[in-house]
Design an enzyme around this catalytic site. Structure first.
Site, PDB file in Angstrom:
ATOM      1  N   HIS A 207      -0.046   5.057  -5.819  1.00  0.00           N
ATOM      2  CA  HIS A 207       0.853   3.966  -5.431  1.00  0.00           C
ATOM      3  C   HIS A 207       2.192   4.517  -4.946  1.00  0.00           C
ATOM      4  CE1 HIS A 207       2.573  -0.008  -5.285  1.00  0.00           C
ATOM      5  NE2 HIS A 207       3.433   0.227  -6.252  1.00  0.00           N
TER       6      HIS A 207
ATOM      7  N   ASP B 187       0.310  -2.796  -2.269  1.00  0.00           N
ATOM      8  CA  ASP B 187      -0.364  -2.024  -1.214  1.00  0.00           C
ATOM      9  C   ASP B 187      -1.473  -2.846  -0.565  1.00  0.00           C
ATOM     10  OD1 ASP B 187       1.246   0.097  -2.045  1.00  0.00           O
ATOM     11  OD2 ASP B 187      -0.276   0.855  -3.425  1.00  0.00           O
TER      12      ASP B 187
END
Length: 433
Positions: free
Chosen positions: A282, A254
């Site tokens: 996530h 990310d």
């Protein structure tokens, strides 16, 4: 005439002194001397070797500094840049008072034959801090290990299968364990679909860690991380070996996406040099990029903000679609896993100031109580200062988020608690086989 000869002699002496001074600064592999010679080329050097009272890395750093000071580099610029990059990765530190040796470690990759596992194993094979690399999977690991063993780097490789106590042999003595095992995402597959397949895999592999290397740093890559990290924690708790400082959910992909997609706003030619934190979870809308605190500043206009946030949150879908069913984000995830593992190892060796966002069990880590109080969650991804014991301190950036990010956090919280609860309930009440 005498004055002319004196001038010539002075120039000659100056030239000789310049050559001597330059030669003394050349790296040992260009200019070996009896006191500083070394039998191995740079590719085989160990970072805890000492030469002439300075570490190899320090001497190479001197060489880079010297090259910068020369108008005409000794090597072509591309080679010089590559060498400088290697030194930057390997430059762990020289103490002002004394040279401190870097501890080499045994690393294990569980799921080493898969789409993430193979490139991740390759990166760890050439990592300057790994001297033993253990690979485990249900198929093909002896072949992967044999292939990697031909690479001329420090790490010795071994491949293990389930038979003949393969998991035990792979994990015994490990300092760091990375788990990318499981099935990859396919078109139309949600992270809930992944959970059905990957939950039991993470549970069983974590049990192996609890049994054979309970003090190892454990990095969970297998998705859905929002659920698999709680599963791992429950397994370790049941075994009586849980240390919240040593369990990490790897959310680094990310961060890579946040850095990459905001490059035109930060102005960094190398996007990895920007500092952009991503918090929350996530998966999808639980991912919250905090661009308001980016360094350099990332001033994203309102007209483009939603698009860039969506790309960071759903970048995995973008890759799955582009690969047309042939795989998911395996290469970028392997690099993300390696980048985070390298940060953990550098910090374990005593390097200060290393901060990485990661999905952690908040209770038991300094600063975690404040996050629990503010979010109501037991697990959350936040910037974490790493150190010799693992997660040393959680850095609370929630008070500084702007209104756009507060809106993202509200949506994040709606989905994240369900993910966490699902993992805990699976571990505490596993389905009947």
């Amino acid at each position: 005439m005498a004055m002319f000869m004196a001038m010539v002699m002075a120039m000659f002496v100056a030239m000789v002194m310049s050559v001597v001074l330059l030669a003394r600064r050349l790296p040992w592999y260009i200019h070996p001397t009896p006191a500083e010679g070394h039998p191995n080329p740079p590719s085989a050097m160990r970072h805890n070797d000492l030469v002439g009272g300075k570490s190899m890395v320090s001497r190479d750093a001197d060489w880079v500094e010297m090259q910068r000071s020369l108008q005409a580099p000794l090597f072509p610029s591309a080679i010089a840049r590559a060498h400088e990059a290697a030194v930057t990765v390997g430059k762990y530190r020289d103490s002002p008072a004394s040279v401190q040796a870097v501890t080499m470690v045994k690393a294990a990759v569980l799921g080493a034959s898969g789409g993430i596992g193979q490139p991740l194993s390759l990166l760890l094979k050439v990592c300057p801090l790994v001297d033993e690399l253990s690979l485990y999977d249900v198929v093909n690991t002896p072949g992967v290990a044999a292939d990697l063993s031909h690479i001329s780097s420090c790490a010795k490789t071994s491949g293990h299968l389930p038979k003949d106590e393969g998991l035990k042999n792979a994990l015994t003595g490990c300092d760091i364990v990375l788990i990318p095992a499981g099935i990859p995402r396919k078109p139309g597959m949600t992270r809930d679909d992944l959970f059905k397949f990957n939950a039991s895999i993470v549970r069983d592999l974590t049990q192996g860690v609890a049994d054979h290397c309970p003090k190892a740093f454990l990095l969970i890559i297998s998705n859905p991380v929002n659920s698999t990290v709680p599963i791992a924690a429950e397994v370790l708790k049941k075994a009586g070996v849980f240390d919240p400082k040593r369990l990490f959910g790897v959310t680094t992909l990310d961060i890579l996406r946040a850095e990459t997609f905001a490059q035109k706003y930060t102005g960094e030619k190398d996007p990895s040099k920007a500092t952009i934190h991503v918090i929350g979870g996530h998966s999808g809308e639980t991912i919250v990029p905090v661009y308001s605190q980016a360094k350099p500043a990332a001033d994203i206009p309102d007209s483009e903000y939603a698009e860039i946030i969506h790309r960071v949150q759903f970048g995995g879908d973008e890759v799955v679609k582009a690969k047309d069913g042939a795989g998911s984000a395996t290469l970028s995830m392997a690099y993300a896993g390696y980048r985070f593992a390298l940060s953990v190892l550098r910090a374990a060796n005593g390097e200060k100031g290393i901060v990485e966002p990661t999905f952690v069990h908040l209770n038991g880590v300094e600063g975690g109580e404040a996050i629990i109080k503010e979010t109501g969650f037991e697990y959350f991804s936040m910037p974490v200062e790493l150190g010799p014991s693992g997660a040393e301190k959680i850095i609370n950036i929630l008070p500084q988020v702007n209104e756009r990010e507060q809106a993202l956090l509200k949506i994040c919280k709606e989905g994240l608690q369900g993910n966490i609860t699902k993992g805990i309930e699976f571990a505490q009440n596993p389905p009947q086989k």
